[in-house]
Design a protein around this motif. Structure first.
Motif, short mmCIF file in Angstrom:
data_model
loop_
_atom_site.label_atom_id
_atom_site.label_comp_id
_atom_site.label_asym_id
_atom_site.label_seq_id
_atom_site.Cartn_x
_atom_site.Cartn_y
_atom_site.Cartn_z
N ARG A 25 5.02 0.17 -2.17
CA ARG A 25 6.33 0.88 -2.23
C ARG A 25 6.52 0.91 -3.89
O ARG A 25 6.91 2.05 -4.32
N LYS A 26 5.84 0.16 -4.74
CA LYS A 26 5.87 0.37 -6.27
C LYS A 26 5.06 1.56 -6.77
O LYS A 26 5.59 2.21 -7.50
N LEU A 27 4.25 2.06 -5.99
CA LEU A 27 3.32 3.08 -6.25
C LEU A 27 3.87 4.06 -5.43
O LEU A 27 3.08 5.43 -5.58
N LYS A 28 4.82 4.20 -4.83
CA LYS A 28 5.48 5.33 -4.16
C LYS A 28 4.52 5.87 -3.02
O LYS A 28 4.47 7.08 -3.05
N LEU A 29 3.64 4.90 -2.54
CA LEU A 29 2.81 5.25 -1.43
C LEU A 29 3.21 5.15 0.01
O LEU A 29 3.90 4.25 0.24
N SER A 30 3.00 6.12 0.87
CA SER A 30 3.23 5.98 2.30
C SER A 30 2.04 4.99 2.70
O SER A 30 1.10 4.95 2.38
N GLN A 31 2.40 4.40 4.06
CA GLN A 31 1.38 3.75 4.65
C GLN A 31 0.06 4.64 4.95
O GLN A 31 -0.85 4.43 4.93
N GLU A 32 0.61 5.92 5.34
CA GLU A 32 -0.63 6.85 5.38
C GLU A 32 -1.37 7.22 4.29
O GLU A 32 -2.64 7.35 4.53
N GLU A 33 -0.71 7.22 3.17
CA GLU A 33 -1.35 7.65 2.07
C GLU A 33 -2.37 6.20 1.63
O GLU A 33 -3.53 6.63 1.10
N LEU A 34 -1.99 5.18 1.67
CA LEU A 34 -2.73 4.07 1.28
C LEU A 34 -3.82 3.99 2.60
O LEU A 34 -5.06 3.73 2.23
N ALA A 35 -3.53 4.25 3.75
CA ALA A 35 -4.79 4.17 4.88
C ALA A 35 -5.64 5.07 4.50
O ALA A 35 -7.04 4.78 4.56
N GLN A 36 -5.36 6.26 3.97
CA GLN A 36 -6.36 7.40 3.55
C GLN A 36 -7.12 6.71 2.24
O GLN A 36 -8.39 6.85 2.40
N LEU A 37 -6.49 6.31 1.24
CA LEU A 37 -7.22 5.83 0.20
C LEU A 37 -8.35 4.63 0.65
O LEU A 37 -9.26 4.68 -0.01
N VAL A 38 -7.99 3.91 1.62
CA VAL A 38 -8.88 2.91 2.19
C VAL A 38 -9.86 2.92 3.26
O VAL A 38 -10.82 2.29 3.72
N GLY A 39 -9.63 4.25 3.68
CA GLY A 39 -10.51 4.64 4.79
C GLY A 39 -10.06 3.89 6.11
O GLY A 39 -10.78 3.40 7.06
N MET A 40 -8.87 3.48 6.33
CA MET A 40 -8.26 2.79 7.62
C MET A 40 -7.20 3.50 8.27
O MET A 40 -6.68 4.46 7.56
N ASP A 41 -6.92 3.01 9.47
CA ASP A 41 -5.99 3.81 10.36
C ASP A 41 -4.45 3.40 9.90
O ASP A 41 -4.64 2.20 9.23
N ARG A 42 -3.61 4.15 9.87
CA ARG A 42 -2.11 3.74 9.26
C ARG A 42 -1.59 2.76 10.14
O ARG A 42 -0.77 1.99 9.49
N SER A 43 -1.88 2.70 11.34
CA SER A 43 -1.48 1.55 12.19
C SER A 43 -1.91 0.25 11.87
O SER A 43 -1.35 -0.82 12.06
N TYR A 44 -3.27 0.30 11.45
CA TYR A 44 -3.71 -0.89 10.98
C TYR A 44 -2.85 -1.46 9.50
O TYR A 44 -2.65 -2.93 9.68
N ILE A 45 -2.80 -0.62 8.63
CA ILE A 45 -2.17 -1.09 7.40
C ILE A 45 -0.58 -1.46 8.02
O ILE A 45 0.12 -2.48 7.38
N GLY A 46 -0.01 -0.79 8.91
CA GLY A 46 1.43 -1.21 9.61
C GLY A 46 1.25 -2.67 10.20
O GLY A 46 2.10 -3.48 9.96
N GLN A 47 0.22 -3.09 10.64
CA GLN A 47 0.03 -4.27 11.44
C GLN A 47 -0.12 -5.25 10.41
O GLN A 47 0.62 -6.45 10.46
N ILE A 48 -0.71 -5.02 9.36
CA ILE A 48 -0.87 -5.99 8.28
C ILE A 48 0.21 -6.25 7.61
O ILE A 48 0.85 -7.29 7.32
N GLU A 49 1.16 -5.14 7.24
CA GLU A 49 2.42 -5.34 6.05
C GLU A 49 3.29 -6.12 7.32
O GLU A 49 4.14 -6.78 6.81
N ARG A 50 3.34 -5.89 8.50
CA ARG A 50 4.15 -6.81 9.81
C ARG A 50 3.82 -8.00 9.77
O ARG A 50 4.60 -8.99 10.42
#
Lengths: 80, 80
Positions: A25-50
């Motif tokens: 959030r400090k970088l003002k990135l969405s989960q979707e944007e972070l997911a794209q940067l690292v080549g992972m699914d947005r849902s995977y990023i969501g799982q990790i954050e939760r």
């Protein structure tokens, strides 16, 4: 990689997930944007954050790099 | 958990494995003794120390605790 861990919502994972979310959030990135940067699914990023996924070292390093930080800094922020 | 990762011997994993080995040796623990402390197989500890396993957060926290250190300190030692 997106397999939910049986250890979901362990306090350690929740703390790490919160640190990752705050860094994102400090970088003002969405989960979707972070997911794209690292080549992972947005849902995977969501799982990790939760705190629902006992994320492994290599994806963790990729996430830290995409967030312009280090794994050590994320762990320190998470109190781990 | 003892499944070898397809990412074997990635520099990140080698660095972390070396930091874990050094911490273990400082405590004069064998791989077998560390394995017993954390309830894992000795071969799994060996894989991690050789950088052959992209270890997940929960086992990593257990290993750090058994070594009287933190995940953040291990990551810092590993330069991660």
């Amino acid at each position: 990689m997106p397999t939910p861990s049986k250890h979901s919502r362990h306090p350690v994972l929740t703390a790490l997930g919160t640190a990752i979310r705050q860094s994102r959030r400090k970088l003002k990135l969405s989960q979707e944007e972070l997911a794209q940067l690292v080549g992972m699914d947005r849902s995977y990023i969501g799982q990790i954050e939760r705190g629902e996924n006992s994320v492994a070292m290599l994806p963790l390093v990729a996430i830290a790099e995409a967030l312009n930080t280090t794994v050590a800094a994320l762990m320190t922020e998470a109190g781990l």
